[in-house]
Design a protein around this motif. Structure first.
Motif, PDB file in Angstrom:
ATOM      1  N   GLY A 193       0.786  -1.219   0.000  1.00  0.00           N
ATOM      2  CA  GLY A 193       0.000   0.000   0.000  1.00  0.00           C
ATOM      3  C   GLY A 193       0.821   1.275   0.000  1.00  0.00           C
ATOM      4  N   ALA A 194       2.134   1.181  -0.214  1.00  0.00           N
ATOM      5  CA  ALA A 194       2.942   2.397  -0.273  1.00  0.00           C
ATOM      6  C   ALA A 194       2.478   3.261  -1.442  1.00  0.00           C
ATOM      7  CB  ALA A 194       4.417   2.046  -0.444  1.00  0.00           C
ATOM      8  N   PRO A 195       2.487   4.611  -1.276  1.00  0.00           N
ATOM      9  CA  PRO A 195       2.079   5.477  -2.381  1.00  0.00           C
ATOM     10  C   PRO A 195       3.018   5.303  -3.585  1.00  0.00           C
ATOM     11  CG  PRO A 195       2.338   6.705  -0.318  1.00  0.00           C
ATOM     12  CD  PRO A 195       2.881   5.343  -0.082  1.00  0.00           C
ATOM     13  N   ALA A 196       2.468   5.465  -4.797  1.00  0.00           N
ATOM     14  CA  ALA A 196       3.269   5.263  -6.005  1.00  0.00           C
ATOM     15  C   ALA A 196       4.535   6.128  -6.057  1.00  0.00           C
ATOM     16  CB  ALA A 196       2.407   5.490  -7.250  1.00  0.00           C
ATOM     17  N   PRO A 197       4.463   7.445  -5.696  1.00  0.00           N
ATOM     18  CA  PRO A 197       5.688   8.248  -5.761  1.00  0.00           C
ATOM     19  C   PRO A 197       6.794   7.666  -4.883  1.00  0.00           C
ATOM     20  CG  PRO A 197       3.785   9.658  -5.377  1.00  0.00           C
ATOM     21  CD  PRO A 197       3.308   8.254  -5.256  1.00  0.00           C
ATOM     22  N   MET A 198       6.416   7.071  -3.758  1.00  0.00           N
ATOM     23  CA  MET A 198       7.408   6.477  -2.868  1.00  0.00           C
ATOM     24  C   MET A 198       8.061   5.265  -3.532  1.00  0.00           C
ATOM     25  SD  MET A 198       6.782   4.822   0.873  1.00  0.00           S
ATOM     26  CE  MET A 198       7.689   3.356   1.322  1.00  0.00           C
ATOM     27  N   GLY A 199       7.224   4.417  -4.170  1.00  0.00           N
ATOM     28  CA  GLY A 199       7.759   3.234  -4.837  1.00  0.00           C
ATOM     29  C   GLY A 199       8.737   3.605  -5.942  1.00  0.00           C
ATOM     30  N   ILE A 200       8.366   4.608  -6.742  1.00  0.00           N
ATOM     31  CA  ILE A 200       9.226   5.034  -7.851  1.00  0.00           C
ATOM     32  C   ILE A 200      10.528   5.609  -7.312  1.00  0.00           C
ATOM     33  CG2 ILE A 200       9.450   6.683  -9.750  1.00  0.00           C
ATOM     34  CD1 ILE A 200       6.346   6.451 -10.034  1.00  0.00           C
ATOM     35  N   ALA A 201      10.412   6.526  -6.360  1.00  0.00           N
ATOM     36  CA  ALA A 201      11.608   7.179  -5.814  1.00  0.00           C
ATOM     37  C   ALA A 201      12.523   6.148  -5.163  1.00  0.00           C
ATOM     38  CB  ALA A 201      11.210   8.260  -4.816  1.00  0.00           C
ATOM     39  N   PHE A 202      11.936   5.169  -4.476  1.00  0.00           N
ATOM     40  CA  PHE A 202      12.770   4.151  -3.830  1.00  0.00           C
ATOM     41  C   PHE A 202      13.506   3.305  -4.867  1.00  0.00           C
ATOM     42  CE2 PHE A 202      13.429  -0.147  -2.177  1.00  0.00           C
ATOM     43  CZ  PHE A 202      14.221   0.142  -1.085  1.00  0.00           C
ATOM     44  N   ALA A 203      12.774   2.847  -5.890  1.00  0.00           N
ATOM     45  CA  ALA A 203      13.397   1.998  -6.905  1.00  0.00           C
ATOM     46  C   ALA A 203      14.573   2.712  -7.570  1.00  0.00           C
ATOM     47  CB  ALA A 203      12.371   1.584  -7.958  1.00  0.00           C
ATOM     48  N   LEU A 204      14.435   4.034  -7.779  1.00  0.00           N
ATOM     49  CA  LEU A 204      15.493   4.773  -8.465  1.00  0.00           C
ATOM     50  C   LEU A 204      16.629   5.150  -7.526  1.00  0.00           C
ATOM     51  CD1 LEU A 204      13.391   7.131 -10.763  1.00  0.00           C
ATOM     52  CD2 LEU A 204      14.654   5.093 -11.428  1.00  0.00           C
ATOM     53  N   ALA A 205      16.301   5.518  -6.283  1.00  0.00           N
ATOM     54  CA  ALA A 205      17.326   6.083  -5.401  1.00  0.00           C
ATOM     55  C   ALA A 205      18.062   5.033  -4.570  1.00  0.00           C
ATOM     56  CB  ALA A 205      16.698   7.119  -4.477  1.00  0.00           C
ATOM     57  N   ALA A 206      17.344   3.985  -4.128  1.00  0.00           N
ATOM     58  CA  ALA A 206      17.943   3.047  -3.171  1.00  0.00           C
ATOM     59  C   ALA A 206      19.285   2.454  -3.603  1.00  0.00           C
ATOM     60  CB  ALA A 206      16.948   1.925  -2.852  1.00  0.00           C
ATOM     61  N   PRO A 207      19.488   2.198  -4.920  1.00  0.00           N
ATOM     62  CA  PRO A 207      20.784   1.630  -5.294  1.00  0.00           C
ATOM     63  C   PRO A 207      21.962   2.539  -4.928  1.00  0.00           C
ATOM     64  CG  PRO A 207      19.236   1.408  -7.099  1.00  0.00           C
ATOM     65  CD  PRO A 207      18.563   2.253  -6.063  1.00  0.00           C
ATOM     66  N   VAL A 208      21.723   3.852  -4.798  1.00  0.00           N
ATOM     67  CA  VAL A 208      22.819   4.763  -4.462  1.00  0.00           C
ATOM     68  C   VAL A 208      22.712   5.267  -3.034  1.00  0.00           C
ATOM     69  CG1 VAL A 208      23.753   7.054  -4.915  1.00  0.00           C
ATOM     70  CG2 VAL A 208      23.320   5.501  -6.806  1.00  0.00           C
ATOM     71  N   VAL A 209      21.479   5.614  -2.627  1.00  0.00           N
ATOM     72  CA  VAL A 209      21.282   6.192  -1.310  1.00  0.00           C
ATOM     73  C   VAL A 209      21.279   5.063  -0.282  1.00  0.00           C
ATOM     74  CG1 VAL A 209      19.840   7.706   0.090  1.00  0.00           C
ATOM     75  CG2 VAL A 209      19.917   7.995  -2.367  1.00  0.00           C
ATOM     76  N   ASN A 210      22.431   4.503  -0.029  1.00  0.00           N
ATOM     77  CA  ASN A 210      22.524   3.509   1.032  1.00  0.00           C
ATOM     78  C   ASN A 210      23.943   3.490   1.566  1.00  0.00           C
ATOM     79  OD1 ASN A 210      24.125   1.200   0.022  1.00  0.00           O
ATOM     80  ND2 ASN A 210      22.520   1.058  -1.522  1.00  0.00           N
ATOM     81  N   PRO A 211      24.116   3.039   2.804  1.00  0.00           N
ATOM     82  CA  PRO A 211      25.410   3.172   3.474  1.00  0.00           C
ATOM     83  C   PRO A 211      26.562   2.519   2.710  1.00  0.00           C
ATOM     84  CG  PRO A 211      23.746   2.222   4.948  1.00  0.00           C
ATOM     85  CD  PRO A 211      23.093   2.410   3.641  1.00  0.00           C
ATOM     86  N   ILE A 212      26.300   1.342   2.101  1.00  0.00           N
ATOM     87  CA  ILE A 212      27.386   0.631   1.425  1.00  0.00           C
ATOM     88  C   ILE A 212      27.954   1.455   0.278  1.00  0.00           C
ATOM     89  CG2 ILE A 212      27.943  -1.412   0.049  1.00  0.00           C
ATOM     90  CD1 ILE A 212      25.883  -2.939   1.674  1.00  0.00           C
ATOM     91  N   VAL A 213      27.060   2.030  -0.515  1.00  0.00           N
ATOM     92  CA  VAL A 213      27.511   2.792  -1.679  1.00  0.00           C
ATOM     93  C   VAL A 213      28.184   4.100  -1.232  1.00  0.00           C
ATOM     94  CG1 VAL A 213      26.762   3.945  -3.782  1.00  0.00           C
ATOM     95  CG2 VAL A 213      25.796   1.751  -3.166  1.00  0.00           C
ATOM     96  N   LEU A 214      27.651   4.714  -0.188  1.00  0.00           N
ATOM     97  CA  LEU A 214      28.285   5.916   0.362  1.00  0.00           C
ATOM     98  C   LEU A 214      29.738   5.621   0.729  1.00  0.00           C
ATOM     99  CD1 LEU A 214      25.835   7.803   2.751  1.00  0.00           C
ATOM    100  CD2 LEU A 214      27.645   8.839   1.389  1.00  0.00           C
ATOM    101  N   ILE A 215      29.926   4.503   1.434  1.00  0.00           N
ATOM    102  CA  ILE A 215      31.279   4.151   1.879  1.00  0.00           C
ATOM    103  C   ILE A 215      32.164   3.796   0.688  1.00  0.00           C
ATOM    104  CG2 ILE A 215      32.620   2.455   3.185  1.00  0.00           C
ATOM    105  CD1 ILE A 215      30.159   2.359   5.120  1.00  0.00           C
ATOM    106  N   SER A 216      31.631   2.951  -0.230  1.00  0.00           N
ATOM    107  CA  SER A 216      32.488   2.514  -1.342  1.00  0.00           C
ATOM    108  C   SER A 216      32.864   3.689  -2.237  1.00  0.00           C
ATOM    109  CB  SER A 216      31.833   1.389  -2.141  1.00  0.00           C
ATOM    110  OG  SER A 216      30.753   1.882  -2.890  1.00  0.00           O
ATOM    111  N   THR A 217      31.938   4.640  -2.414  1.00  0.00           N
ATOM    112  CA  THR A 217      32.270   5.800  -3.252  1.00  0.00           C
ATOM    113  C   THR A 217      33.323   6.678  -2.566  1.00  0.00           C
ATOM    114  OG1 THR A 217      29.978   5.762  -4.006  1.00  0.00           O
ATOM    115  CG2 THR A 217      31.275   7.665  -4.635  1.00  0.00           C
ATOM    116  N   SER A 218      33.151   6.888  -1.248  1.00  0.00           N
ATOM    117  CA  SER A 218      34.134   7.704  -0.528  1.00  0.00           C
ATOM    118  C   SER A 218      35.515   7.071  -0.599  1.00  0.00           C
ATOM    119  CB  SER A 218      33.748   7.851   0.947  1.00  0.00           C
ATOM    120  OG  SER A 218      32.440   8.276   1.066  1.00  0.00           O
TER     121      SER A 218
END
Lengths: 231, 358
Positions: free
Chosen positions: B125-150
């Motif tokens: 039941g998550a709102p559609a904008p949330m689903g879209i934003a999550f699918a697009l952003a989650a691959p980057v906006v997460n601790p592992i990627v933050l650390i590996s990029t730094s």
């Protein structure tokens, strides 16, 4: 009913096959033909999860997987069973070698300090040295590195290119490096044969420009257990 | 009428595909196996074996991340109730989209994991904008990627800029596509199915009616295994197709051809060409977002920082395998809009970085 049972067991077999494929490649030391060794333990853990999932599917009444998905997931397993495992080699150099200009910049990032003993240099270190320093400084330095043989059509019979791939995470990003080698026994080696180059660095003049080259002999070797170089 | 004719056409197409795809597959497999292949076809065998090695590289490397995503998704399915979600997800489009683009900080998954997780959230039941934003952003906006990029860039500003651009882009796309529109218009039937305790997700939409007798799995664990294995196969099929396409392109289109394009460009459009070329490279390579920073680093110097930033922002959102996986969750028209908008915004992010970082 019969058909459903069959499809269910096929689903379990494919899930099991995926896990078994990774374990098999790991056990036969072939996982590093595909990925950087730092991911090995992650993959073994994944394989265990997949095998447990297959076991779970067998023990519970998990439903059959739709046929199209099964067919597609059979592809990696079929590749593992039927296609001989081969590292990236002479076959893909044309697609994966970066042009001279770009490897220049790649190398600048990859490796900076070289030891004094040029006999310990890998092909990656040799390529770095060639880019970084004056070729005259390197003249007569001794070389002893490994790689696979490949050729471009314009090479004379006694000259080959000895190449090796540099992999950052998996074979998808493999980049081919190579150095020209002039060897009296050069013609004896087929493309993709792994060799050890023993010789000295002697730049050659070809069509008016100075080209880095090793002069020496080639010794046939087994493919190293880790065929790629990691920056 | 138009709809009917399209359906008829796609049905014949499907028949042809069903006939020819296995045939081509078997032929390719035989050539690649090298077994009794005539010697004049040996070069092709060589190429195909290289293709298989590249395919296995992409596929094997993505498997752990895909499995992790499926496990996260199944755990959400089991332990998060729709009413939980409703109680802390903002119901207005902006809030929901913002929430979706930041949620990756809690679920460290890459693109292979983000899409099953996104679909699960939508079914809760998550709102559609949330689903879209999550699918697009989650691959980057997460601790592992933050650390590996730094670590890869040795500079936390690169990681922050990458995450910042990604959040803004995902948020905006979530709003443009998801706000003020019926969920039915952008979500596939499968991601609309309410996710209650009696789950029918394994009754695949392509499988026709759900006709198998329902031996209700006993116990929670059995349910987890049934859902997990079905979701694993469903997502992994796109991974297989995507890896095959990427490996084929890599085998037959020399990387140097793209890079030469970059070298030859001059003048006013030079920064734009670099950006577009690296975005194409990102799509072509289809490397997982948790590891792509090391790769991106090797492009720095060869390309201007704006192009590398575009690579870092666009690659995790859109590549061959993730685009295919997105179609499992979003309708085709929505996926096309996501790809086009993401490309557009990534170019803008690249141009901004070009001006700021050069």
């Amino acid at each position: 009913m019969q058909r459903q049972v069959l499809e269910r067991w096929l689903s379990i077999a494919v899930m099991f096959g995926l896990g078994a494929m990774i374990i098999f490649k790991w056990q036969t030391n072939r996982l590093n033909l595909y990925i950087h060794p730092r991911y090995t333990s992650l993959l073994v853990a994944t394989a265990i999860v997949l095998l447990l999932a297959a076991l779970g599917m067998a023990l519970t009444k998990a439903p059959a997987i739709p046929k199209r998905m099964l067919a597609l997931l059979t592809i990696p397993v079929a590749f593992a069973l039927l296609v001989p495992a081969r590292p990236l080699g002479a076959n893909l150099v044309s697609g994966k070698a970066l042009n001279a200009n770009s490897s220049d910049n790649l190398l600048a990032r990859w490796k900076t300090n070289l030891s004094d003993d040029s006999k310990s240099w890998t092909l990656l270190e040799w390529t770095t040295a060639v880019r970084q320093s004056d070729l005259a400084v390197l003249r007569d330095k001794q070389a002893a590195f490994e790689g696979f043989v490949y050729r471009t059509p314009d090479l004379p019979a006694d000259e080959v290119l000895v190449g090796r791939y540099v992999v950052t995470c998996c074979t998808a990003d493999g980049t081919a490096l190579s150095l020209r080698v002039k060897a009296s026994n050069g013609a004896d080696f087929a493309n993709d044969q792994w060799v050890r180059v023993e010789g000295t660095f002697v730049p050659a003049e070809i069509n008016g420009s100075i080209v880095p080259q090793i002069a020496g002999t080639l010794v046939s070797i087994e493919m190293p257990s880790s065929p790629y170089l990691y920056p | 009428m138009a709809v009917v004719s399209v359906n008829v056409q796609s049905k014949t197409q499907r028949k042809w595909l069903l006939f020819f795809a296995p045939l081509i597959g078997i032929l390719g497999l035989w050539l690649a196996s090298g077994w009794l292949v005539p010697s004049n076809l040996a070069p092709l065998t060589n190429k195909l074996q290289g293709l298989v090695t590249t395919f296995q590289g992409i596929f094997i490397e993505a498997l752990p991340f895909l499995s992790a995503g499926v496990i996260v998704s199944v755990l959400i399915g089991e332990f998060v109730k729709p009413q939980h979600l409703a109680s802390f997800v903002p119901q207005n489009a902006f809030g929901a989209s913002m929430f979706g683009s930041l949620l990756g900080l809690l679920f460290p998954v890459c693109e292979c994991g983000a899409i099953p997780t996104s679909r699960r959230l939508l079914r809760k039941g998550a709102p559609a904008p949330m689903g879209i934003a999550f699918a697009l952003a989650a691959p980057v906006v997460n601790p592992i990627v933050l650390i590996s990029t730094s670590i890869a860039f040795g500079d936390v500003r690169w990681a922050l800029a990458r995450v910042g651009f990604t959040i803004v882009i995902a948020l905006t796309i979530g709003l443009i596509i998801g706000a003020g529109i019926k969920r039915e218009a952008i979500l596939t039937p499968l991601s609309l199915t309410a996710d209650d305790d009696h789950d029918h997700s394994h009754c695949d939409h392509d499988h026709g009616a759900c006709d198998h007798t329902h031996d209700q799995p006993k116990g929670r664990l059995a349910g987890l295994i049934a859902h997990g294995s079905t979701e694993f196969f469903e997502m992994a099929q796109y991974l297989v197709i995507g890896s095959l396409l990427a490996a084929t392109m890599q085998t037959f289109i020399p990387q140097s051809a793209l890079l030469t394009l970059n070298d030859s460009s001059i003048g006013f459009f030079a920064p734009l060409v670099g950006i577009v070329v690296l975005m194409l490279v990102a799509v072509l390579l289809s490397v997982c977002s948790t590891v792509d920073a090391f790769l991106a680093l090797s492009f720095l110097g060869l390309f201007h920082p704006g192009a590398v930033m575009a690579f870092l922002v666009f690659g995790p959102m859109i590549d061959i395998k993730s685009t295919l996986m997105l179609t499992s969750t979003f309708r085709r028209s929505a996926v096309v809009a996501m790809v086009v908008l993401a490309a557009l915004f990534a170019i803008i992010a690249g141009l901004i970085s070009y001006v700021v970082l050069v």
